[in-house]
Design a protein around this motif. Structure first.
Motif, mmCIF file in Angstrom:
data_model
loop_
_atom_site.group_PDB
_atom_site.id
_atom_site.type_symbol
_atom_site.label_atom_id
_atom_site.label_comp_id
_atom_site.label_asym_id
_atom_site.label_seq_id
_atom_site.Cartn_x
_atom_site.Cartn_y
_atom_site.Cartn_z
ATOM 1 N N LYS A 1 -13.444 3.664 10.164
ATOM 2 C CA LYS A 1 -12.461 3.554 9.084
ATOM 3 C C LYS A 1 -11.300 4.522 9.328
ATOM 4 C CE LYS A 1 -12.024 2.259 4.569
ATOM 5 N NZ LYS A 1 -11.979 0.926 4.086
ATOM 6 N N ARG B 1 0.837 -1.194 0.000
ATOM 7 C CA ARG B 1 0.000 0.000 0.000
ATOM 8 C C ARG B 1 0.869 1.240 0.000
ATOM 9 N NH1 ARG B 1 -4.448 1.648 4.454
ATOM 10 N NH2 ARG B 1 -5.172 3.460 3.342
ATOM 11 N N ILE C 1 1.326 2.987 13.431
ATOM 12 C CA ILE C 1 2.203 1.851 13.709
ATOM 13 C C ILE C 1 3.438 1.918 12.814
ATOM 14 C CG2 ILE C 1 2.415 -0.653 13.412
ATOM 15 C CD1 ILE C 1 -0.430 -0.887 14.527
ATOM 16 N N ALA C 2 3.242 2.307 11.567
ATOM 17 C CA ALA C 2 4.366 2.380 10.628
ATOM 18 C C ALA C 2 5.286 3.562 10.908
ATOM 19 C CB ALA C 2 3.839 2.470 9.197
ATOM 20 N N GLU D 1 -9.130 3.125 12.199
ATOM 21 C CA GLU D 1 -8.320 1.981 11.751
ATOM 22 C C GLU D 1 -7.163 2.446 10.874
ATOM 23 O OE1 GLU D 1 -6.880 -1.796 11.354
ATOM 24 O OE2 GLU D 1 -8.393 -1.069 12.739
ATOM 25 N N ALA D 2 -7.436 3.393 9.977
ATOM 26 C CA ALA D 2 -6.373 3.923 9.116
ATOM 27 C C ALA D 2 -5.327 4.649 9.952
ATOM 28 C CB ALA D 2 -6.966 4.868 8.073
ATOM 29 N N HIS D 3 -5.761 5.416 10.938
ATOM 30 C CA HIS D 3 -4.827 6.115 11.825
ATOM 31 C C HIS D 3 -3.935 5.110 12.545
ATOM 32 C CE1 HIS D 3 -3.757 7.677 15.854
ATOM 33 N NE2 HIS D 3 -3.364 8.717 15.136
ATOM 34 N N ARG D 4 -4.533 4.046 13.030
ATOM 35 C CA ARG D 4 -3.769 3.020 13.741
ATOM 36 C C ARG D 4 -2.687 2.414 12.843
ATOM 37 N NH1 ARG D 4 -4.279 -2.112 13.701
ATOM 38 N NH2 ARG D 4 -3.528 -3.417 15.375
ATOM 39 N N LYS D 5 -3.055 2.075 11.605
ATOM 40 C CA LYS D 5 -2.090 1.458 10.688
ATOM 41 C C LYS D 5 -0.948 2.405 10.333
ATOM 42 C CE LYS D 5 -5.170 -1.837 8.491
ATOM 43 N NZ LYS D 5 -5.828 -2.241 7.256
ATOM 44 N N VAL D 6 -1.282 3.665 10.038
ATOM 45 C CA VAL D 6 -0.249 4.625 9.661
ATOM 46 C C VAL D 6 0.631 4.950 10.865
ATOM 47 C CG1 VAL D 6 0.166 6.946 8.777
ATOM 48 C CG2 VAL D 6 -1.631 5.561 7.779
ATOM 49 N N LYS E 1 -5.943 12.787 11.967
ATOM 50 C CA LYS E 1 -7.047 12.055 12.589
ATOM 51 C C LYS E 1 -8.022 13.025 13.259
ATOM 52 C CE LYS E 1 -7.124 10.304 16.654
ATOM 53 N NZ LYS E 1 -6.995 9.625 17.917
ATOM 54 N N HIS F 1 5.498 5.338 14.161
ATOM 55 C CA HIS F 1 5.552 5.695 15.579
ATOM 56 C C HIS F 1 6.990 6.000 16.011
ATOM 57 C CE1 HIS F 1 4.914 5.557 19.908
ATOM 58 N NE2 HIS F 1 3.649 5.792 19.614
#
Length: 110
Positions: free
Chosen positions: A66, A36, A76-77, A69-74, A96, A79
């Protein structure tokens, strides 16, 4: 006499085509997923809803779940505890907040 020959040729052709089709399907199924891509642009002086959506990789009209969830994924990458930048983390959090409609002044140092 020619009919059995053509029938055999048709069966052989169908078998080879089926074999090729199965090999292509197996190759298609075993390829890795496409990675992605995230927002690669610079930041505007005042973040807009469009820019926030691009940073998080969602639509401007995305649902709350949504966006979270997107905030969490970005996050994590990117942090800071995992080698990411504090500046990027603050921009991701700002994105966010804008998408969720929270007040603009988040107290960020950046």
């Amino acid at each position: 006499m020619a009919t059995p020959f053509f029938a055999g040729l048709a069966v052989a052709t169908a078998a080879l085509a089926g074999r090729y089709g199965l090999q292509a399907w197996q190759s298609f199924k075993s390829r890795p997923p496409k990675p992605r891509r995230f927002y690669e642009g610079g930041f505007q002086p005042k973040m807009t809803r469009r820019e926030a959506a691009l940073i998080l990789g969602v639509r401007e009209s995305a649902a709350v779940e949504k966006v979270k969830e997107a905030h969490r994924k970005v996050m994590i990458a990117n942090h800071p505890d995992a080698g990411g930048s504090h500046y990027l983390a603050s921009k991701i959090n700002e994105a966010k907040d804008i998408m969720l409609g929270k007040p603009e002044d988040t107290g960020s140092a950046f």
